[in-house]
Design a protein around this motif. Structure first.
Motif, PDB file in Angstrom:
ATOM      1  N   UNK A   1       0.783  -1.312  -0.110  1.00 28.03           N
ATOM      2  CA  UNK A   1      -0.033   0.073   0.010  1.00 28.03           C
ATOM      3  C   UNK A   1       0.861   1.301  -0.028  1.00 28.03           C
ATOM      4  N   UNK A   2       0.339   2.244  -0.613  1.00 24.18           N
ATOM      5  CA  UNK A   2       1.240   3.489  -0.730  1.00 24.18           C
ATOM      6  C   UNK A   2       0.281   4.824  -0.315  1.00 24.18           C
ATOM      7  N   UNK A   3       0.674   5.397   0.609  1.00 30.55           N
ATOM      8  CA  UNK A   3      -0.053   6.337   1.231  1.00 30.55           C
ATOM      9  C   UNK A   3       0.616   7.385   2.055  1.00 30.55           C
ATOM     10  N   UNK A   4       0.049   8.528   2.075  1.00 32.31           N
ATOM     11  CA  UNK A   4       0.556   9.636   2.503  1.00 32.31           C
ATOM     12  C   UNK A   4       0.249  10.283   3.967  1.00 32.31           C
ATOM     13  N   UNK A   5      -0.736   9.380   4.579  1.00 33.15           N
ATOM     14  CA  UNK A   5      -0.929   9.521   5.955  1.00 33.15           C
ATOM     15  C   UNK A   5      -1.776   8.242   6.446  1.00 33.15           C
TER      16      UNK A   5
ATOM     17  N   UNK B   1      12.623  -4.904  -5.379  1.00 27.57           N
ATOM     18  CA  UNK B   1      14.144  -4.539  -5.227  1.00 27.57           C
ATOM     19  C   UNK B   1      14.502  -4.863  -3.728  1.00 27.57           C
ATOM     20  N   UNK B   2      13.610  -4.787  -2.847  1.00 28.19           N
ATOM     21  CA  UNK B   2      13.793  -5.349  -1.450  1.00 28.19           C
ATOM     22  C   UNK B   2      13.813  -6.760  -1.282  1.00 28.19           C
ATOM     23  N   UNK B   3      14.686  -7.372  -0.474  1.00 27.15           N
ATOM     24  CA  UNK B   3      15.162  -8.701  -0.579  1.00 27.15           C
ATOM     25  C   UNK B   3      13.679  -9.279   0.337  1.00 27.15           C
ATOM     26  N   UNK B   4      13.245 -10.300  -0.158  1.00 24.92           N
ATOM     27  CA  UNK B   4      12.229 -11.070   0.518  1.00 24.92           C
ATOM     28  C   UNK B   4      10.924 -10.303   0.690  1.00 24.92           C
ATOM     29  N   UNK B   5      10.772  -9.245  -0.273  1.00 17.43           N
ATOM     30  CA  UNK B   5       9.417  -8.596  -0.588  1.00 17.43           C
ATOM     31  C   UNK B   5       8.922  -8.358  -1.943  1.00 17.43           C
ATOM     32  N   UNK B   6       7.960  -9.468  -2.289  1.00 12.95           N
ATOM     33  CA  UNK B   6       7.395  -8.979  -3.710  1.00 12.95           C
ATOM     34  C   UNK B   6       6.040  -9.052  -3.606  1.00 12.95           C
ATOM     35  N   UNK B   7       5.222  -7.911  -3.825  1.00 10.42           N
ATOM     36  CA  UNK B   7       3.828  -7.658  -3.561  1.00 10.42           C
ATOM     37  C   UNK B   7       3.362  -8.523  -4.981  1.00 10.42           C
ATOM     38  N   UNK B   8       2.261  -8.864  -4.775  1.00 14.83           N
ATOM     39  CA  UNK B   8       1.357  -9.218  -5.894  1.00 14.83           C
ATOM     40  C   UNK B   8       0.585  -8.096  -6.307  1.00 14.83           C
ATOM     41  N   UNK B   9       0.082  -7.173  -5.498  1.00 14.63           N
ATOM     42  CA  UNK B   9      -0.710  -5.944  -5.919  1.00 14.63           C
ATOM     43  C   UNK B   9      -0.052  -4.733  -5.372  1.00 14.63           C
ATOM     44  N   UNK B  10      -0.051  -3.561  -6.170  1.00 17.72           N
ATOM     45  CA  UNK B  10       0.457  -2.161  -5.619  1.00 17.72           C
ATOM     46  C   UNK B  10      -0.870  -1.472  -5.375  1.00 17.72           C
ATOM     47  N   UNK B  11      -1.357  -1.172  -4.191  1.00 15.60           N
ATOM     48  CA  UNK B  11      -2.422  -0.244  -3.836  1.00 15.60           C
ATOM     49  C   UNK B  11      -2.199   1.133  -3.485  1.00 15.60           C
ATOM     50  N   UNK B  12      -2.339   2.139  -4.418  1.00 13.01           N
ATOM     51  CA  UNK B  12      -2.113   3.393  -4.081  1.00 13.01           C
ATOM     52  C   UNK B  12      -3.249   4.101  -3.725  1.00 13.01           C
ATOM     53  N   UNK B  13      -3.190   5.081  -2.882  1.00 13.30           N
ATOM     54  CA  UNK B  13      -4.332   5.886  -2.481  1.00 13.30           C
ATOM     55  C   UNK B  13      -4.119   7.340  -2.673  1.00 13.30           C
ATOM     56  N   UNK B  14      -5.077   7.857  -3.578  1.00 17.49           N
ATOM     57  CA  UNK B  14      -5.008   9.469  -3.734  1.00 17.49           C
ATOM     58  C   UNK B  14      -3.747   9.857  -4.630  1.00 17.49           C
TER      59      UNK B  14
END
Ligand code: ADP
Ligand code: GLC
Length: 484
Positions: free
Chosen positions: A8-12, A128-141
Protein backbone atom coordinates in the motif's frame (compact mmCIF):
# COMPACT_ATOMS: atom_id res chain seq x y z
CA UNK A 1 -6.92 -19.83 -1.21
CA UNK A 2 -3.31 -18.83 -0.74
CA UNK A 3 -2.28 -15.57 0.88
CA UNK A 4 -1.36 -12.56 -1.18
CA UNK A 5 0.87 -9.61 -0.46
CA UNK A 6 -0.03 -6.00 -1.09
CA UNK A 7 2.17 -2.93 -1.08
CA UNK A 8 0.00 0.00 0.00
CA UNK A 9 1.22 3.51 -0.78
CA UNK A 10 -0.24 6.39 1.21
CA UNK A 11 0.65 9.83 2.52
CA UNK A 12 -0.96 9.51 5.96
CA UNK A 13 -1.86 6.66 8.29
CA UNK A 14 -3.70 6.49 11.62
CA UNK A 15 -2.53 6.52 14.40
CA UNK A 16 0.79 8.01 13.24
CA UNK A 17 -0.22 10.98 11.12
CA UNK A 18 -3.69 12.12 10.10
CA UNK A 19 -5.47 15.02 8.45
CA UNK A 20 -8.69 13.17 7.61
CA UNK A 21 -10.42 9.92 6.79
CA UNK A 22 -7.67 8.80 4.41
CA UNK A 23 -5.43 8.07 7.39
CA UNK A 24 -8.19 6.11 9.16
CA UNK A 25 -8.74 4.00 6.07
CA UNK A 26 -5.05 3.31 5.47
CA UNK A 27 -4.59 2.20 9.07
CA UNK A 28 -7.71 0.12 9.58
CA UNK A 29 -7.93 -1.50 6.15
CA UNK A 30 -4.46 -3.00 6.50
CA UNK A 31 -5.54 -4.72 9.73
CA UNK A 32 -8.87 -5.88 8.33
CA UNK A 33 -7.23 -7.36 5.23
CA UNK A 34 -4.99 -9.55 7.38
CA UNK A 35 -8.12 -11.45 8.42
CA UNK A 36 -8.82 -12.02 4.71
CA UNK A 37 -5.43 -13.62 4.11
CA UNK A 38 -4.00 -10.46 2.54
CA UNK A 39 -0.73 -9.22 4.03
CA UNK A 40 -0.36 -5.47 3.62
CA UNK A 41 2.89 -3.58 3.99
CA UNK A 42 2.37 0.16 3.78
CA UNK A 43 4.89 2.65 2.40
CA UNK A 44 4.63 6.04 4.11
CA UNK A 45 6.80 9.17 4.14
CA UNK A 46 9.18 9.53 7.08
CA UNK A 47 7.67 12.69 8.56
CA UNK A 48 8.89 13.51 12.08
CA UNK A 49 5.60 12.19 13.49
CA UNK A 50 6.38 8.81 11.94
CA UNK A 51 10.14 8.71 12.54
CA UNK A 52 9.68 9.57 16.22
CA UNK A 53 7.47 6.55 16.78
CA UNK A 54 9.89 3.99 15.33
CA UNK A 55 11.65 1.94 17.98
CA UNK A 56 13.45 -0.68 15.93
CA UNK A 57 13.89 -0.66 12.17
CA UNK A 58 15.88 -2.38 9.49
CA UNK A 59 17.27 -0.43 6.51
CA UNK A 60 16.08 -2.41 3.48
CA UNK A 61 16.69 -0.19 0.46
CA UNK A 62 19.10 2.64 -0.31
CA UNK A 63 18.34 5.65 -2.51
CA UNK A 64 21.51 7.73 -2.52
CA UNK A 65 20.17 10.30 -4.99
CA UNK A 66 16.47 10.86 -4.48
CA UNK A 67 15.49 14.27 -5.83
CA UNK A 68 18.40 16.14 -4.34
CA UNK A 69 19.26 14.17 -1.25
CA UNK A 70 20.19 10.88 0.27
CA UNK A 71 17.37 8.58 1.37
CA UNK A 72 16.73 5.07 2.56
CA UNK A 73 13.77 2.83 3.26
CA UNK A 74 13.23 1.41 6.73
CA UNK A 75 11.06 -1.58 7.51
CA UNK A 76 9.42 -1.19 10.90
CA UNK A 77 6.45 -2.37 12.96
CA UNK A 78 4.76 0.61 14.54
CA UNK A 79 1.42 0.56 16.39
CA UNK A 80 0.64 -2.84 14.91
CA UNK A 81 1.29 -1.61 11.36
CA UNK A 82 3.80 -3.25 9.04
CA UNK A 83 5.53 -0.30 7.39
CA UNK A 84 8.10 0.75 4.86
CA UNK A 85 9.13 4.24 5.91
CA UNK A 86 10.79 6.53 3.39
CA UNK A 87 13.49 8.20 5.45
CA UNK A 88 14.37 11.21 3.30
CA UNK A 89 15.15 14.11 5.64
CA UNK A 90 15.56 16.64 2.82
CA UNK A 91 11.93 16.00 1.82
CA UNK A 92 10.10 15.09 5.01
CA UNK A 93 11.99 16.27 8.14
CA UNK A 94 9.92 19.43 8.42
CA UNK A 95 7.47 20.96 10.90
CA UNK A 96 3.76 21.19 10.08
CA UNK A 97 1.39 18.66 8.55
CA UNK A 98 2.01 16.15 5.77
CA UNK A 99 1.41 18.63 2.95
CA UNK A 100 1.87 22.12 4.36
CA UNK A 101 4.14 24.05 6.68
CA UNK A 102 3.05 25.57 9.99
CA UNK A 103 1.71 28.61 8.09
CA UNK A 104 -0.79 26.33 6.32
CA UNK A 105 0.77 26.83 2.89
CA UNK A 106 1.52 23.76 0.77
CA UNK A 107 5.22 22.99 0.39
CA UNK A 108 6.32 24.19 -3.06
CA UNK A 109 8.27 20.99 -3.65
CA UNK A 110 5.25 18.69 -3.00
CA UNK A 111 5.51 17.25 -6.54
CA UNK A 112 9.00 16.00 -5.69
CA UNK A 113 8.12 14.88 -2.18
CA UNK A 114 5.36 12.60 -3.42
CA UNK A 115 7.09 11.63 -6.65
CA UNK A 116 9.84 10.34 -4.36
CA UNK A 117 7.30 8.22 -2.52
CA UNK A 118 6.09 6.85 -5.86
CA UNK A 119 9.57 6.12 -7.21
CA UNK A 120 10.37 4.15 -4.10
CA UNK A 121 7.01 2.39 -4.33
CA UNK A 122 7.86 1.34 -7.90
CA UNK A 123 11.22 -0.05 -6.77
CA UNK A 124 9.61 -2.02 -3.93
CA UNK A 125 6.93 -3.21 -6.34
CA UNK A 126 9.57 -4.65 -8.64
CA UNK A 127 11.04 -6.66 -5.81
CA UNK A 128 14.17 -4.61 -5.13
CA UNK A 129 13.85 -5.19 -1.41
CA UNK A 130 14.99 -8.67 -0.43
CA UNK A 131 12.22 -11.10 0.61
CA UNK A 132 9.44 -8.75 -0.51
CA UNK A 133 7.60 -9.17 -3.77
CA UNK A 134 4.03 -7.83 -3.75
CA UNK A 135 1.24 -9.27 -5.89
CA UNK A 136 -0.59 -5.95 -5.97
CA UNK A 137 0.37 -2.30 -5.47
CA UNK A 138 -2.49 -0.35 -3.90
CA UNK A 139 -2.11 3.44 -4.12
CA UNK A 140 -4.29 5.95 -2.32
CA UNK A 141 -5.10 9.37 -3.80
CA UNK A 142 -2.88 11.66 -5.90
CA UNK A 143 0.14 11.37 -3.65
CA UNK A 144 0.56 7.75 -4.79
CA UNK A 145 -0.46 8.53 -8.37
CA UNK A 146 2.89 8.43 -10.16
CA UNK A 147 3.63 4.90 -8.93
CA UNK A 148 1.71 3.49 -11.88
CA UNK A 149 3.59 5.84 -14.22
CA UNK A 150 7.05 4.85 -13.00
CA UNK A 151 6.07 1.19 -13.30
CA UNK A 152 4.60 1.63 -16.78
CA UNK A 153 7.40 3.59 -18.45
CA UNK A 154 10.09 1.42 -16.99
CA UNK A 155 8.80 -1.37 -19.20
CA UNK A 156 9.81 -4.27 -16.95
CA UNK A 157 7.25 -6.75 -15.59
CA UNK A 158 5.26 -5.29 -12.74
CA UNK A 159 2.65 -6.40 -10.25
CA UNK A 160 -1.01 -5.45 -10.66
CA UNK A 161 -1.91 -1.88 -9.71
CA UNK A 162 -4.97 -0.43 -8.01
CA UNK A 163 -5.65 3.23 -7.26
CA UNK A 164 -8.28 4.28 -4.74
CA UNK A 165 -9.83 7.73 -5.02
CA UNK A 166 -10.67 9.20 -1.64
CA UNK A 167 -11.34 12.69 -2.91
CA UNK A 168 -11.35 13.84 -6.52
CA UNK A 169 -10.99 17.46 -5.44
CA UNK A 170 -7.30 16.90 -4.76
CA UNK A 171 -5.57 15.91 -7.98
CA UNK A 172 -1.88 16.83 -7.64
CA UNK A 173 -0.92 18.87 -10.66
CA UNK A 174 2.41 20.39 -11.61
CA UNK A 175 3.89 22.13 -14.66
CA UNK A 176 4.83 20.11 -17.71
CA UNK A 177 8.37 21.44 -17.39
CA UNK A 178 8.87 19.08 -14.43
CA UNK A 179 8.55 15.99 -16.63
CA UNK A 180 12.29 15.28 -16.95
CA UNK A 181 13.15 16.48 -13.42
CA UNK A 182 10.56 13.99 -12.11
CA UNK A 183 12.34 11.25 -14.02
CA UNK A 184 9.59 10.64 -16.55
CA UNK A 185 10.39 10.06 -20.25
CA UNK A 186 9.02 12.39 -22.96
CA UNK A 187 6.55 9.75 -24.15
CA UNK A 188 4.83 9.85 -20.74
CA UNK A 189 3.49 13.30 -21.63
CA UNK A 190 0.51 11.96 -23.51
CA UNK A 191 -3.28 11.94 -23.10
CA UNK A 192 -2.96 8.23 -22.39
CA UNK A 193 -0.31 8.95 -19.75
CA UNK A 194 0.47 11.73 -17.25
CA UNK A 195 -0.61 14.70 -19.39
CA UNK A 196 -3.58 16.58 -17.93
CA UNK A 197 -4.81 19.77 -19.64
CA UNK A 198 -1.24 20.69 -20.53
CA UNK A 199 0.15 19.91 -17.07
CA UNK A 200 1.30 16.76 -15.28
CA UNK A 201 -1.53 15.19 -13.29
CA UNK A 202 -0.56 12.76 -10.56
CA UNK A 203 -4.05 11.39 -9.99
CA UNK A 204 -4.81 11.52 -13.70
CA UNK A 205 -1.76 9.35 -14.36
CA UNK A 206 -2.97 6.75 -11.90
CA UNK A 207 -6.48 6.75 -13.35
CA UNK A 208 -5.10 6.26 -16.84
CA UNK A 209 -2.43 3.68 -16.03
CA UNK A 210 -3.64 1.52 -13.11
CA UNK A 211 -5.25 -1.86 -13.73
CA UNK A 212 -8.19 -1.06 -11.45
CA UNK A 213 -9.71 2.05 -9.97
CA UNK A 214 -11.77 2.05 -6.82
CA UNK A 215 -13.44 4.78 -4.87
CA UNK A 216 -14.94 4.75 -1.43
CA UNK A 217 -18.64 4.33 -2.15
CA UNK A 218 -20.79 3.05 -5.01
CA UNK A 219 -22.69 6.35 -5.17
CA UNK A 220 -19.48 8.39 -5.52
CA UNK A 221 -18.29 5.92 -8.17
CA UNK A 222 -21.38 6.89 -10.17
CA UNK A 223 -21.23 10.62 -9.37
CA UNK A 224 -17.63 11.08 -10.50
CA UNK A 225 -18.54 9.87 -13.97
CA UNK A 226 -20.76 12.95 -14.40
CA UNK A 227 -19.55 16.43 -15.36
CA UNK A 228 -21.14 17.82 -12.18
CA UNK A 229 -18.90 15.81 -9.84
CA UNK A 230 -16.14 14.62 -12.15
CA UNK A 231 -13.90 17.65 -11.59
CA UNK A 232 -12.49 17.42 -15.08
CA UNK A 233 -11.82 13.69 -14.89
CA UNK A 234 -15.32 12.39 -15.64
CA UNK A 235 -14.50 11.67 -19.29
CA UNK A 236 -11.56 9.47 -18.37
CA UNK A 237 -13.57 7.81 -15.60
CA UNK A 238 -16.41 7.07 -18.01
CA UNK A 239 -13.94 5.58 -20.44
CA UNK A 240 -12.60 3.38 -17.64
CA UNK A 241 -16.02 2.40 -16.28
CA UNK A 242 -15.30 -1.30 -16.63
CA UNK A 243 -12.35 -0.99 -14.28
CA UNK A 244 -14.00 1.31 -11.73
CA UNK A 245 -15.87 0.13 -8.63
CA UNK A 246 -17.04 1.64 -5.36
CA UNK A 247 -16.20 -0.10 -2.09
CA UNK A 248 -17.55 1.52 1.06
CA UNK A 249 -15.30 2.44 3.94
CA UNK A 250 -15.75 0.97 7.38
CA UNK A 251 -14.53 2.18 10.74
CA UNK A 252 -12.22 0.50 13.20
CA UNK A 253 -14.67 -0.95 15.69
CA UNK A 254 -11.96 -1.34 18.31
CA UNK A 255 -11.12 2.38 18.20
CA UNK A 256 -14.85 3.21 18.00
CA UNK A 257 -16.48 1.02 20.61
CA UNK A 258 -18.96 2.74 22.95
CA UNK A 259 -18.88 -0.22 25.31
CA UNK A 260 -15.20 0.15 26.08
CA UNK A 261 -14.51 3.79 25.41
CA UNK A 262 -12.41 5.23 28.24
CA UNK A 263 -13.15 8.78 27.06
CA UNK A 264 -16.85 8.51 27.86
CA UNK A 265 -18.52 9.54 31.11
CA UNK A 266 -20.68 6.42 30.79
CA UNK A 267 -19.79 3.64 28.34
CA UNK A 268 -22.78 1.75 26.90
CA UNK A 269 -23.92 -0.79 24.38
CA UNK A 270 -27.09 -1.13 22.35
CA UNK A 271 -28.66 -3.12 25.18
CA UNK A 272 -27.67 -0.58 27.84
CA UNK A 273 -28.19 2.50 25.71
CA UNK A 274 -30.27 4.27 28.34
CA UNK A 275 -26.88 4.91 29.98
CA UNK A 276 -25.93 6.90 26.91
CA UNK A 277 -27.97 9.83 28.25
CA UNK A 278 -25.31 10.43 30.93
CA UNK A 279 -22.89 11.45 28.21
CA UNK A 280 -25.03 14.39 27.15
CA UNK A 281 -24.56 16.56 30.26
CA UNK A 282 -20.86 15.60 30.21
CA UNK A 283 -20.64 16.93 26.66
CA UNK A 284 -22.63 20.06 27.48
CA UNK A 285 -20.24 20.79 30.36
CA UNK A 286 -17.17 20.03 28.22
CA UNK A 287 -18.33 22.66 25.73
CA UNK A 288 -19.71 25.16 28.23
CA UNK A 289 -23.26 24.71 26.95
CA UNK A 290 -26.23 25.02 29.30
CA UNK A 291 -26.84 21.62 30.86
CA UNK A 292 -30.36 20.86 29.69
CA UNK A 293 -31.66 17.38 29.09
CA UNK A 294 -34.46 18.52 26.84
CA UNK A 295 -32.40 20.62 24.45
CA UNK A 296 -31.92 18.79 21.15
CA UNK A 297 -28.13 18.70 20.98
CA UNK A 298 -26.55 18.71 17.52
CA UNK A 299 -22.87 17.86 17.10
CA UNK A 300 -20.39 18.51 14.31
CA UNK A 301 -17.04 16.73 13.88
CA UNK A 302 -15.49 17.95 10.67
CA UNK A 303 -12.80 19.57 8.65
CA UNK A 304 -14.03 23.14 8.30
CA UNK A 305 -14.07 23.32 4.52
CA UNK A 306 -16.44 24.24 1.70
CA UNK A 307 -16.86 20.53 0.85
CA UNK A 308 -18.46 19.97 4.25
CA UNK A 309 -21.13 22.68 3.88
CA UNK A 310 -19.91 24.45 6.99
CA UNK A 311 -21.35 27.78 5.81
CA UNK A 312 -24.81 26.17 5.76
CA UNK A 313 -24.50 25.27 9.44
CA UNK A 314 -23.52 28.86 10.22
CA UNK A 315 -26.54 30.03 8.24
CA UNK A 316 -28.87 27.84 10.34
CA UNK A 317 -27.87 28.79 13.88
CA UNK A 318 -31.02 30.78 14.40
CA UNK A 319 -33.16 27.84 13.27
CA UNK A 320 -31.35 25.54 15.68
CA UNK A 321 -32.05 27.91 18.53
CA UNK A 322 -35.64 28.42 17.42
CA UNK A 323 -36.43 24.70 17.76
CA UNK A 324 -34.81 24.66 21.21
CA UNK A 325 -31.58 23.13 19.99
CA UNK A 326 -27.95 23.43 20.89
CA UNK A 327 -24.82 23.01 18.78
CA UNK A 328 -21.37 21.66 19.72
CA UNK A 329 -18.78 22.00 16.96
CA UNK A 330 -15.38 20.32 16.82
CA UNK A 331 -13.45 21.26 13.74
CA UNK A 332 -10.38 22.71 12.21
CA UNK A 333 -9.65 24.08 8.80
CA UNK A 334 -10.35 27.30 6.96
CA UNK A 335 -9.57 30.18 9.37
CA UNK A 336 -12.65 32.24 8.36
CA UNK A 337 -14.94 29.34 9.39
CA UNK A 338 -13.11 28.90 12.69
CA UNK A 339 -13.51 32.61 13.36
CA UNK A 340 -17.19 32.62 12.33
CA UNK A 341 -17.95 29.87 14.85
CA UNK A 342 -16.05 31.69 17.59
CA UNK A 343 -18.11 34.82 16.91
CA UNK A 344 -21.33 32.76 16.85
CA UNK A 345 -20.49 31.07 20.14
CA UNK A 346 -19.95 34.46 21.78
CA UNK A 347 -23.25 35.73 20.44
CA UNK A 348 -25.19 32.64 21.58
CA UNK A 349 -23.72 31.64 24.94
CA UNK A 350 -24.93 28.34 26.30
CA UNK A 351 -26.51 27.43 22.94
CA UNK A 352 -23.62 27.30 20.45
CA UNK A 353 -20.06 26.29 21.30
CA UNK A 354 -16.97 25.51 19.29
CA UNK A 355 -13.62 23.85 19.85
CA UNK A 356 -11.10 24.38 17.09
CA UNK A 357 -8.21 22.01 16.55
CA UNK A 358 -7.87 18.27 16.31
CA UNK A 359 -8.97 16.37 19.42
CA UNK A 360 -9.92 12.70 19.34
CA UNK A 361 -11.33 12.61 22.83
CA UNK A 362 -13.79 15.39 22.08
CA UNK A 363 -14.74 13.65 18.82
CA UNK A 364 -15.67 10.53 20.81
CA UNK A 365 -17.53 12.60 23.42
CA UNK A 366 -19.63 14.25 20.70
CA UNK A 367 -20.56 10.94 19.10
CA UNK A 368 -21.62 9.62 22.51
CA UNK A 369 -23.32 12.74 23.86
CA UNK A 370 -24.98 14.49 20.92
CA UNK A 371 -28.52 13.57 19.92
CA UNK A 372 -27.77 14.11 16.23
CA UNK A 373 -24.73 14.79 14.05
CA UNK A 374 -24.93 17.37 11.26
CA UNK A 375 -23.20 16.45 7.96
CA UNK A 376 -24.33 18.87 5.23
CA UNK A 377 -21.61 17.93 2.73
CA UNK A 378 -21.73 19.32 -0.82
CA UNK A 379 -20.00 16.14 -1.90
CA UNK A 380 -18.77 13.23 0.18
CA UNK A 381 -16.79 10.34 -1.30
CA UNK A 382 -17.70 8.18 1.70
CA UNK A 383 -17.54 9.97 5.03
CA UNK A 384 -16.64 8.27 8.27
CA UNK A 385 -18.29 10.48 10.86
CA UNK A 386 -21.78 9.22 9.99
CA UNK A 387 -20.54 5.67 10.57
CA UNK A 388 -19.09 6.64 13.96
CA UNK A 389 -22.34 8.45 14.74
CA UNK A 390 -24.46 5.39 13.98
CA UNK A 391 -22.23 3.13 16.03
CA UNK A 392 -22.47 5.56 18.95
CA UNK A 393 -26.19 6.28 18.62
CA UNK A 394 -26.01 9.89 17.43
CA UNK A 395 -28.53 10.19 14.60
CA UNK A 396 -26.83 11.42 11.42
CA UNK A 397 -28.53 14.32 9.64
CA UNK A 398 -26.77 14.24 6.30
CA UNK A 399 -26.88 15.50 2.74
CA UNK A 400 -28.04 12.89 0.25
CA UNK A 401 -24.73 12.70 -1.64
CA UNK A 402 -21.95 10.17 -2.21
CA UNK A 403 -21.26 7.73 0.58
CA UNK A 404 -23.78 9.45 2.84
CA UNK A 405 -26.42 8.19 0.43
CA UNK A 406 -25.11 4.62 0.60
CA UNK A 407 -24.68 4.34 4.37
CA UNK A 408 -27.80 5.96 5.86
CA UNK A 409 -31.43 4.90 5.50
CA UNK A 410 -33.62 7.98 5.64
CA UNK A 411 -36.24 7.79 8.38
CA UNK A 412 -39.11 8.83 6.12
CA UNK A 413 -42.65 7.76 6.94
CA UNK A 414 -42.41 4.40 5.21
CA UNK A 415 -39.04 3.63 6.76
CA UNK A 416 -40.32 4.59 10.20
CA UNK A 417 -43.40 2.41 9.71
CA UNK A 418 -41.17 -0.48 8.68
CA UNK A 419 -38.80 0.33 11.59
CA UNK A 420 -35.90 0.75 9.20
CA UNK A 421 -34.56 4.32 9.30
CA UNK A 422 -31.03 4.98 10.57
CA UNK A 423 -30.80 8.73 10.02
CA UNK A 424 -32.08 11.76 8.17
CA UNK A 425 -31.26 12.67 4.59
CA UNK A 426 -31.81 15.97 2.87
CA UNK A 427 -31.39 17.38 -0.58
CA UNK A 428 -30.39 19.76 -2.05
CA UNK A 429 -27.41 20.79 0.05
CA UNK A 430 -28.60 24.33 0.67
CA UNK A 431 -29.36 26.52 3.64
CA UNK A 432 -33.06 25.65 3.48
CA UNK A 433 -32.40 22.00 2.77
CA UNK A 434 -30.44 21.75 5.99
CA UNK A 435 -32.93 23.97 7.82
CA UNK A 436 -35.81 21.68 6.89
CA UNK A 437 -33.79 18.65 8.01
CA UNK A 438 -33.14 20.28 11.37
CA UNK A 439 -36.88 20.80 11.77
CA UNK A 440 -37.58 17.20 10.74
CA UNK A 441 -35.10 16.03 13.34
CA UNK A 442 -37.00 17.97 15.97
CA UNK A 443 -40.29 16.36 14.91
CA UNK A 444 -38.81 12.87 15.15
CA UNK A 445 -37.19 13.70 18.48
CA UNK A 446 -40.61 14.74 19.79
CA UNK A 447 -41.64 11.09 19.59
CA UNK A 448 -38.98 9.53 21.81
CA UNK A 449 -39.91 5.98 20.85
CA UNK A 450 -39.39 6.69 17.17
CA UNK A 451 -36.16 8.58 17.77
CA UNK A 452 -34.82 5.76 19.93
CA UNK A 453 -35.69 3.24 17.21
CA UNK A 454 -33.67 5.25 14.67
CA UNK A 455 -30.80 5.40 17.13
CA UNK A 456 -30.98 1.65 17.78
CA UNK A 457 -31.15 0.85 14.06
CA UNK A 458 -27.98 2.85 13.56
CA UNK A 459 -26.24 1.09 16.42
CA UNK A 460 -27.22 -2.27 14.93
CA UNK A 461 -25.81 -1.45 11.50
CA UNK A 462 -22.57 -3.19 10.62
CA UNK A 463 -20.17 -0.33 9.95
CA UNK A 464 -17.05 -2.42 10.47
CA UNK A 465 -14.35 -3.15 7.92
CA UNK A 466 -15.32 -6.81 7.57
CA UNK A 467 -17.52 -6.51 4.47
CA UNK A 468 -15.39 -3.86 2.74
CA UNK A 469 -12.13 -5.72 3.46
CA UNK A 470 -13.60 -8.86 1.89
CA UNK A 471 -14.48 -6.81 -1.20
CA UNK A 472 -10.92 -5.45 -1.48
CA UNK A 473 -9.55 -8.97 -1.00
CA UNK A 474 -11.77 -10.25 -3.84
CA UNK A 475 -10.54 -7.47 -6.10
CA UNK A 476 -6.90 -8.16 -5.28
CA UNK A 477 -7.42 -11.90 -5.92
CA UNK A 478 -9.03 -11.23 -9.29
CA UNK A 479 -5.88 -9.37 -10.23
CA UNK A 480 -3.59 -12.16 -9.06
CA UNK A 481 -4.75 -15.29 -10.85
CA UNK A 482 -1.90 -17.38 -9.46
CA UNK A 483 -2.97 -16.61 -5.89
CA UNK A 484 -6.67 -17.31 -6.36
P1 ADP B 1 -12.63 13.76 5.54
O1 ADP B 1 -11.62 12.71 5.34
O2 ADP B 1 -13.20 14.30 4.27
O3 ADP B 1 -12.19 14.85 6.45
P2 ADP B 1 -14.18 11.67 6.91
O4 ADP B 1 -15.54 11.73 7.51
O5 ADP B 1 -13.90 10.60 5.95
O6 ADP B 1 -13.92 13.11 6.27
O7 ADP B 1 -13.07 11.50 8.03
C1 ADP B 1 -12.86 12.44 9.03
C2 ADP B 1 -12.12 11.79 10.18
O8 ADP B 1 -11.44 12.78 10.93
C3 ADP B 1 -13.03 11.07 11.15
O9 ADP B 1 -12.29 10.03 11.76
C4 ADP B 1 -13.34 12.18 12.19
O10 ADP B 1 -13.70 11.66 13.43
C5 ADP B 1 -12.02 12.88 12.24
N1 ADP B 1 -12.03 14.31 12.56
C6 ADP B 1 -12.41 15.33 11.77
N2 ADP B 1 -12.22 16.50 12.38
C7 ADP B 1 -11.70 16.23 13.59
C8 ADP B 1 -11.26 17.02 14.70
N3 ADP B 1 -11.31 18.34 14.67
N4 ADP B 1 -10.76 16.39 15.79
C9 ADP B 1 -10.69 15.03 15.82
N5 ADP B 1 -11.09 14.24 14.81
C10 ADP B 1 -11.58 14.82 13.72
C1 GLC C 1 -11.75 11.68 1.90
C2 GLC C 1 -13.24 11.98 1.75
C3 GLC C 1 -14.11 11.23 2.72
C4 GLC C 1 -13.67 9.79 2.87
C5 GLC C 1 -12.20 9.75 3.23
C6 GLC C 1 -11.68 8.33 3.40
O1 GLC C 1 -11.14 12.52 2.79
O2 GLC C 1 -13.49 13.37 1.83
O3 GLC C 1 -15.46 11.26 2.28
O4 GLC C 1 -14.43 9.15 3.88
O5 GLC C 1 -11.45 10.33 2.21
O6 GLC C 1 -11.93 7.54 2.27
Amino acid sequence: MSGITVLAVVSEIYPLIKTGGLADVAGALAGALAAEGVAVVTLVPGYPAVMNKINAAEAVLAAPHLFGGKARVLRAKVAGLDLFVLDAPHLFARPGGPYAGPDGRDWPDNPFRFAALCQIAARLARGECPRFRPDVVHGHDWQAGLTAAYLTYDGRPRPATVITIHNLAFQGQCPAALLAPLGLPPRAFDVEGVEYYGTIGFLKAALALSDKITTVSPAYAAEIRTPEHGMGLDGLLRARSDSLTGILNGIDDAVWNPREDAWLAAPYSIQTRQKRSQNKPALQKHFGLTVERDALLFGVVSRLAWQKGIDLILANLERIEKIGGQLAVLGSGDPPFEEAFRVAAKARPGRVAVMTGYDERTAHMIQAGADALLIPSRFEPCGLTQLCAMRYGAVPVAARVGGLMDTIIDANEMAVAAKLGTGIHFSPTTRNGLGAAIERTRKLWDTPKVFDRIRANGMKTDVSWRGPAAAYARLFRELTPAAR
